[in-house]
Write a protein that holds these residues in place. Structure first.
Motif, PDB file in Angstrom:
ATOM      1  N   ASN A 142      -4.292   7.364  10.378  1.00 27.12           N
ATOM      2  CA  ASN A 142      -5.161   6.827   9.203  1.00 27.12           C
ATOM      3  C   ASN A 142      -4.341   7.262   8.037  1.00 27.12           C
ATOM      4  OD1 ASN A 142      -6.902   6.174   7.254  1.00 27.12           O
ATOM      5  ND2 ASN A 142      -8.540   7.282   8.102  1.00 27.12           N
ATOM      6  N   PRO A 143      -3.715   6.302   7.530  1.00 32.47           N
ATOM      7  CA  PRO A 143      -3.097   6.618   6.327  1.00 32.47           C
ATOM      8  C   PRO A 143      -3.706   6.533   4.886  1.00 32.47           C
ATOM      9  CG  PRO A 143      -2.450   4.478   6.783  1.00 32.47           C
ATOM     10  CD  PRO A 143      -3.283   4.934   7.795  1.00 32.47           C
ATOM     11  N   HIS A 144      -5.101   6.638   5.185  1.00 28.91           N
ATOM     12  CA  HIS A 144      -5.774   6.644   3.642  1.00 28.91           C
ATOM     13  C   HIS A 144      -6.782   7.667   3.633  1.00 28.91           C
ATOM     14  CE1 HIS A 144      -4.018   2.553   2.843  1.00 28.91           C
ATOM     15  NE2 HIS A 144      -4.272   2.372   4.177  1.00 28.91           N
ATOM     16  N   ASP A 145      -6.568   8.609   4.670  1.00 20.02           N
ATOM     17  CA  ASP A 145      -7.451   9.654   4.810  1.00 20.02           C
ATOM     18  C   ASP A 145      -7.097  10.540   3.758  1.00 20.02           C
ATOM     19  OD1 ASP A 145      -8.950  11.996   5.469  1.00 20.02           O
ATOM     20  OD2 ASP A 145      -8.959  11.618   7.687  1.00 20.02           O
ATOM     21  N   PRO A 146      -7.855  11.246   2.558  1.00 20.74           N
ATOM     22  CA  PRO A 146      -7.484  12.262   1.697  1.00 20.74           C
ATOM     23  C   PRO A 146      -7.194  13.634   2.419  1.00 20.74           C
ATOM     24  CG  PRO A 146      -9.223  10.925   0.881  1.00 20.74           C
ATOM     25  CD  PRO A 146      -9.067  10.550   2.389  1.00 20.74           C
ATOM     26  N   PHE A 179       4.315   5.832  -4.609  1.00 19.48           N
ATOM     27  CA  PHE A 179       5.643   5.857  -4.016  1.00 19.48           C
ATOM     28  C   PHE A 179       6.061   4.655  -3.242  1.00 19.48           C
ATOM     29  CE2 PHE A 179       4.337  10.716  -3.829  1.00 19.48           C
ATOM     30  CZ  PHE A 179       5.397  11.035  -4.826  1.00 19.48           C
ATOM     31  N   THR A 180       5.114   3.920  -2.422  1.00 12.15           N
ATOM     32  CA  THR A 180       5.393   2.942  -1.802  1.00 12.15           C
ATOM     33  C   THR A 180       5.697   1.723  -2.545  1.00 12.15           C
ATOM     34  OG1 THR A 180       2.988   2.190  -1.914  1.00 12.15           O
ATOM     35  CG2 THR A 180       3.629   3.589   0.065  1.00 12.15           C
ATOM     36  N   ILE A 181       5.432   1.376  -3.801  1.00 15.08           N
ATOM     37  CA  ILE A 181       5.707   0.320  -4.608  1.00 15.08           C
ATOM     38  C   ILE A 181       7.271   0.546  -4.838  1.00 15.08           C
ATOM     39  CG2 ILE A 181       3.395  -0.342  -5.316  1.00 15.08           C
ATOM     40  CD1 ILE A 181       4.110   1.026  -8.116  1.00 15.08           C
ATOM     41  N   ARG A 182       7.641   1.744  -5.034  1.00 15.39           N
ATOM     42  CA  ARG A 182       8.973   2.283  -5.383  1.00 15.39           C
ATOM     43  C   ARG A 182       9.883   2.150  -4.100  1.00 15.39           C
ATOM     44  NH1 ARG A 182       5.450   4.040  -9.050  1.00 15.39           N
ATOM     45  NH2 ARG A 182       6.134   4.176 -11.259  1.00 15.39           N
ATOM     46  N   HIS A 183       9.478   1.953  -2.912  1.00 15.92           N
ATOM     47  CA  HIS A 183      10.293   1.979  -1.930  1.00 15.92           C
ATOM     48  C   HIS A 183      10.400   0.644  -1.088  1.00 15.92           C
ATOM     49  CE1 HIS A 183       9.876   6.435  -2.662  1.00 15.92           C
ATOM     50  NE2 HIS A 183      10.967   6.456  -1.640  1.00 15.92           N
ATOM     51  N   ASP A 184       9.800  -0.280  -1.770  1.00 21.32           N
ATOM     52  CA  ASP A 184       9.596  -1.468  -1.245  1.00 21.32           C
ATOM     53  C   ASP A 184      10.821  -2.638  -1.184  1.00 21.32           C
ATOM     54  OD1 ASP A 184       8.624  -4.042  -0.311  1.00 21.32           O
ATOM     55  OD2 ASP A 184       7.124  -4.391  -1.651  1.00 21.32           O
ATOM     56  N   CYS A 225       7.245   5.620   7.311  1.00 20.94           N
ATOM     57  CA  CYS A 225       7.586   6.219   5.886  1.00 20.94           C
ATOM     58  C   CYS A 225       6.606   5.863   4.795  1.00 20.94           C
ATOM     59  CB  CYS A 225       9.090   5.875   5.439  1.00 20.94           C
ATOM     60  SG  CYS A 225      10.169   7.055   6.321  1.00 20.94           S
ATOM     61  N   THR A 226       6.066   4.540   4.850  1.00 20.68           N
ATOM     62  CA  THR A 226       5.148   4.013   4.000  1.00 20.68           C
ATOM     63  C   THR A 226       3.883   4.750   4.494  1.00 20.68           C
ATOM     64  OG1 THR A 226       6.190   2.058   4.072  1.00 20.68           O
ATOM     65  CG2 THR A 226       3.726   1.962   3.405  1.00 20.68           C
ATOM     66  N   ARG A 227       3.503   5.172   5.550  1.00 18.22           N
ATOM     67  CA  ARG A 227       2.148   6.043   5.922  1.00 18.22           C
ATOM     68  C   ARG A 227       2.518   7.193   5.247  1.00 18.22           C
ATOM     69  NH1 ARG A 227       0.183   4.514  12.133  1.00 18.22           N
ATOM     70  NH2 ARG A 227      -0.171   2.357  11.526  1.00 18.22           N
ATOM     71  N   ILE A 228       3.580   7.735   5.706  1.00 16.76           N
ATOM     72  CA  ILE A 228       3.785   9.447   4.955  1.00 16.76           C
ATOM     73  C   ILE A 228       3.633   9.355   3.227  1.00 16.76           C
ATOM     74  CG2 ILE A 228       5.647  11.175   4.661  1.00 16.76           C
ATOM     75  CD1 ILE A 228       6.437  10.300   7.656  1.00 16.76           C
ATOM     76  N   LEU A 229       4.477   8.454   2.916  1.00 13.22           N
ATOM     77  CA  LEU A 229       4.521   8.193   1.435  1.00 13.22           C
ATOM     78  C   LEU A 229       3.119   7.998   0.680  1.00 13.22           C
ATOM     79  CD1 LEU A 229       7.751   6.158   0.815  1.00 13.22           C
ATOM     80  CD2 LEU A 229       7.266   8.827   0.065  1.00 13.22           C
ATOM     81  N   THR A 230       2.270   7.239   1.288  1.00 14.73           N
ATOM     82  CA  THR A 230       1.132   7.048   0.975  1.00 14.73           C
ATOM     83  C   THR A 230       0.046   8.132   1.139  1.00 14.73           C
ATOM     84  OG1 THR A 230       1.077   4.594   1.880  1.00 14.73           O
ATOM     85  CG2 THR A 230      -1.242   5.499   1.454  1.00 14.73           C
ATOM     86  N   LEU A 231       0.189   8.897   1.933  1.00 10.46           N
ATOM     87  CA  LEU A 231      -0.569  10.153   2.368  1.00 10.46           C
ATOM     88  C   LEU A 231      -0.185  11.259   1.360  1.00 10.46           C
ATOM     89  CD1 LEU A 231      -0.479  10.294   6.283  1.00 10.46           C
ATOM     90  CD2 LEU A 231      -2.828  10.312   4.644  1.00 10.46           C
TER      91      LEU A 231
END
Length: 361
Positions: free
Chosen positions: A16-20, A156-161, A138-144
């Motif tokens: 769950n990459p959206h769990d604070p 971070f994710t928009i800068r790694h797209d 990596c997108t999940r990790i950067l989101t977290l």
């Protein structure tokens, strides 16, 4: 001489990459160690995906040298580098790294933007698919990490797209021959390593390892070298059964450390010939699959906004005016001039130190 004590690192489930709360746990690990495990069950990889990746790697490294020469590494960091070509710690190494590597850059429309050797040409789509799974992880990790830093989760994710422009991201096959190999005949104990001490150049690194092929060590805050287990915990059969394949080892690179003014640790690490292998009558080769996640080339390396980084800067003083990038292995550092450094400029400088490439190349 006894083997050094392995370091204990946390295992984090990123399903769950959206769990604070998970973001906070990841931030804490990245700030304390710079390394952590990602539970393989929390990713989109299957054991078959990983096994096949290692099969392709072994197939390539077993191919004739003349075939590998057709895709020798170029200044864009793509291609094959042979034994002793890469020197990650030029200040301290007697000779280059005891390893071979094959680097794959960004794919475009499923196609490699570089020459592929005969052994891998039929598998172009499979290599692309594996790189895509790495990027998704990596997108999940950067989101977290963004959630843990209490900033916009897409910072971070928009800068790694990669759909917005070329990146420095690399999927890498690595082969470290054992001490029974002809390639290691010149090895000298206490002088040579498989990969010199260094910190990674980019944002996040994913490392896939095989059971029974250790060698990675990280430099602790006490300035001692600690082995990193391939399977976390005590390595028991019960521990191994928790995972379809060994957990992915994740580490923070220089750019995330710079972006957060040193809050996230870009930890120095190396790959050695473990004492157990040096004493073994049947030492094993070491194979790894690595994904180096880099931002889009034009990304400006300006500090992350937000209270978490600001408070860290006030408490510690950060990493200095202008932002020094590059923490380990004598590979050199960069200082931003009158404008922010770009991700591409940082990467090219690090590659120049590692391979001897010139900036104008």
């Amino acid at each position: 001489m006894a083997e050094p004590t392995p370091i204990e690192l946390p295992v984090i489930d990123i399903s769950n990459p959206h769990d604070p709360a998970v973001g906070k746990a990841m931030l804490d690990a990245a700030a304390k160690y710079g390394f952590l495990y990602v539970n393989s069950k929390g990713t989109d990889f299957t054991a078959e995906d990983v096994d096949h990746g290692f099969e392709l790697s072994k197939k390539f490294f077993a191919s004739p040298a003349a075939e590998k020469e057709t895709c020798r590494i170029e200044p864009n960091n793509r291609g094959w580098s042979g034994m002793h070509i890469e020197t990650l710690d030029p200040e301290h190494q007697r000779t280059g790294d005891f390893k071979e590597a094959m680097n794959f850059g960004d794919f475009k429309d499923g196609k490699a933007q570089q020459p592929l050797p005969p052994s891998l040409k039929p598998h172009e789509s499979e290599i692309n698919d594996f790189a895509g799974l790495c990027n998704k992880t990596c997108t999940r990790i950067l989101t977290l990490l963004a959630l843990g830093l209490e900033i916009n989760e897409d910072f971070f994710t928009i800068r790694h797209d990669p759909t917005t422009g070329p990146t420095g991201s690399i999927l890498r096959y690595l082969y470290y021959p054992s001490l029974k190999s002809e390639a290691t005949k010149s090895y000298k104990h206490d002088k040579d390593v498989r990969a010199g001490a260094h910190s990674d150049y980019g944002s996040v690194t994913l490392l896939f390892q095989r059971p029974g092929q250790p060698g990675l060590e990280i430099l602790t805050p006490e300035k001692t070298w600690a082995p990193v287990p391939i399977i976390p915990g005590n390595g028991s059969e019960a521990e191994k059964k928790k995972y379809p394949f060994p957990p992915i080892l994740v580490n923070i690179g220089d750019l995330l450390s710079y972006w957060t003014d040193g809050l996230l640790k870009s930890t120095v690490h190396r790959v050695v010939f473990p004492l157990a292998e040096q004493r073994s009558e049947d030492p094993q080769d070491r194979y790894t699959l690595v994904y180096f996640c880099h931002p889009v080339d034009t990304t400006e390396l300006v500090p992350v906004p937000g209270e978490v980084v600001r408070l860290h800067r006030e408490r510690t003083g950060g990493i200095g005016e202008g932002g020094i990038v590059g923490f380990g292995g004598g590979a050199g550092s960069l200082e931003a001039g009158k404008r922010p450094l770009t991700a591409h400029e940082h990467l090219m400088s690090r590659l120049e130190a590692t391979y001897g490439f010139k900036k104008d190349e």
